[in-house]
Design an enzyme around this catalytic site. Structure first.
Site, short mmCIF file in Angstrom:
data_model
loop_
_atom_site.label_atom_id
_atom_site.label_comp_id
_atom_site.label_asym_id
_atom_site.label_seq_id
_atom_site.Cartn_x
_atom_site.Cartn_y
_atom_site.Cartn_z
N GLY A 138 -77.79 -108.45 -12.84
CA GLY A 138 -76.61 -107.69 -12.08
C GLY A 138 -75.90 -107.97 -10.89
O GLY A 138 -76.29 -109.14 -10.54
N GLY A 146 -97.01 -100.80 -8.68
CA GLY A 146 -98.48 -100.92 -9.49
C GLY A 146 -98.63 -102.52 -9.46
O GLY A 146 -99.63 -103.19 -9.00
N LYS A 181 -99.05 -103.84 -5.61
CA LYS A 181 -100.55 -103.44 -5.39
C LYS A 181 -101.60 -104.61 -5.80
O LYS A 181 -102.33 -104.88 -5.27
CB LYS A 181 -100.88 -102.17 -5.89
CG LYS A 181 -102.48 -101.60 -5.59
CD LYS A 181 -102.41 -100.04 -5.66
CE LYS A 181 -103.98 -99.75 -5.67
NZ LYS A 181 -104.97 -100.48 -6.33
N TYR A 207 -78.94 -90.11 -11.22
CA TYR A 207 -79.16 -91.37 -10.49
C TYR A 207 -79.80 -90.77 -9.34
O TYR A 207 -80.49 -91.57 -8.55
CB TYR A 207 -77.66 -91.77 -10.30
CG TYR A 207 -77.54 -92.98 -9.56
CD1 TYR A 207 -78.24 -94.30 -9.90
CD2 TYR A 207 -76.88 -93.15 -8.38
CE1 TYR A 207 -78.12 -95.45 -9.14
CE2 TYR A 207 -77.04 -94.27 -7.54
CZ TYR A 207 -77.40 -95.40 -7.83
OH TYR A 207 -77.32 -96.55 -7.39
N LYS A 261 -83.42 -91.93 -7.59
CA LYS A 261 -83.52 -92.68 -6.16
C LYS A 261 -84.27 -92.18 -5.38
O LYS A 261 -85.02 -92.56 -4.18
CB LYS A 261 -81.89 -93.13 -5.73
CG LYS A 261 -81.51 -94.14 -6.43
CD LYS A 261 -81.98 -95.41 -6.64
CE LYS A 261 -81.03 -96.50 -7.38
NZ LYS A 261 -81.79 -97.82 -7.45
N ARG A 304 -66.33 -98.16 -10.62
CA ARG A 304 -66.41 -98.05 -9.01
C ARG A 304 -65.05 -98.28 -8.45
O ARG A 304 -64.17 -99.09 -9.27
CB ARG A 304 -67.38 -98.76 -8.50
CG ARG A 304 -68.70 -98.16 -8.46
CD ARG A 304 -69.76 -99.21 -8.16
NE ARG A 304 -70.23 -100.22 -8.89
CZ ARG A 304 -71.49 -100.97 -8.84
NH1 ARG A 304 -72.21 -100.69 -7.76
NH2 ARG A 304 -71.55 -101.84 -9.67
#
Length: 342
Positions: free
Chosen positions: A32, A124, A127, A167, A171, A208
């Site tokens: 991206g 995860g 960790k 969205y 977040k 955008r």
């Protein structure tokens, strides 16, 4: 920078090329806009970079120059599913997510899943690998703000069931589960709240304001301004943003930090700047304001200045010129490419 401003951030001692073995970093959303710039940054800093992307909104063209490098590898994978990375990991940057309204309004479920399941999987993995992780949050967690400029202590004004809720709430959940992993599991976490960012590698058709305005100018179309154009945004050039993210990752600060440029401008004035920049002879066309569109966006970056010794360096005129040159150099068919279908 003074000692007071740099006590949370160490650069030279953490550079990967000072170690006998390259530090390994995973970047999700690597193909991206922001993810690809982050891959470039960490390659340049001497890290071994593992990029991961399911390419639903990303584009391999953004990172194809990295494929020949021995210290770069790529996994075509959806982070909403179980993540396995062999070997050690030092850092994880979770930047996988649709980030423009044109995307997340078309793929709302995937947007919610990457913010929830995807974040859970990345935490995860952090960790399990004893890795430090930075989560890409957003100024959208502030919603249509009642506080201006927005500080990290502001809890926001978000419509959870509105069109942007998929969205915004993804977040907000992302931040909550990140802090839970930090406090309950002791995972080293960082949270960056990203304000409007622009620069090369943006998609012209992602909806955008900046790429939309430049794309319309290059195609000879009128520039679309929603409402009366009085709503404000604060645009940060991508190189500045990436530097702020890098500094936050290497700091010892676990709570959210705004990274953005506080130079606020109305979208109407911004459209006029684009007309001047592109020397376009088109006009400004007004359309109704979308539901829950934020009226104001301006970051308070006091924490970034104090904790990271960071502030933006690239002014809007310089950044817009670089971005416009990038868009002008795209193949002509890119100018008329329709938004991605899912």
């Amino acid at each position: 920078m003074t000692a007071e401003k740099t006590n949370h951030f160490t650069n030279a001692s953490t550079r990967a090329d000072n170690n006998l073995t390259k530090k390994r970093v995973l970047v999700t959303g690597a193909a991206g806009f922001l993810g690809s710039h982050l891959c470039d940054k960490f390659i340049n800093e001497g890290y071994h970079v593992i990029g991961m992307d399911n390419l639903i909104t990303g584009d391999l063209k953004n990172i194809e120059h990295l494929f020949p490098l021995p210290n770069f590898e790529f996994y075509h994978h959806d982070v909403s599913k179980f993540i396995h990375i062999p070997g050690e990991l030092d850092y994880i940057l979770h930047f996988a997510s649709p980030a423009s309204p044109i995307d997340y309004l078309k793929i709302p479920i995937q947007t919610l899943k990457v913010g929830s399941l995807g974040t859970h999987n990345c935490l995860g993995l952090a960790k399990a690998k004893n890795a430090r992780i930075i989560i890409a949050s957003t100024s959208e967690i502030y919603g249509d703000p009642l506080v201006h400029p927005q500080t990290e202590e502001y809890w926001g004004n978000v419509n959870p069931i509105g069109p942007r809720g998929v969205y915004d709430e993804a977040k907000r959940f992302q931040e909550a589960i990140t802090m839970a992993y930090h406090t309950f599991h002791g995972v080293e976490t960082r949270i960056v709240r990203i304000f409007n960012t622009y620069g090369p590698k943006m998609r012209l058709n992602d909806g955008r304001a900046l790429p939309a305005f430049i794309g319309q100018a290059l195609r000879g179309e009128d520039l679309t301004v929603f409402g009366d154009g009085s709503q404000t945004r604060s645009f940060c050039y991508v190189d500045d943003l990436v530097d702020g993210i890098y500094r936050l990752l290497l700091s010892d600060y676990a709570f959210p930090v705004n990274i953005g440029n506080p130079d606020e401008i109305s979208l109407l004035d911004f459209a006029k700047e684009i007309l001047t920049l592109t020397d376009a002879t088109v006009k400004i066309a007004y359309k109704p304001l979308p539901k829950d569109d934020p009226k104001q966006r301006q970051p308070d970056i006091s924490k970034a200045k104090e904790i990271l010794g960071w502030s933006p360096k690239v002014n809007r005129a310089e950044g817009l010129k670089k971005t416009y040159e990038y868009f002008k150099g795209l193949p002509k068919e890119e100018l008329f490419k329709l938004p991605k279908e899912f």
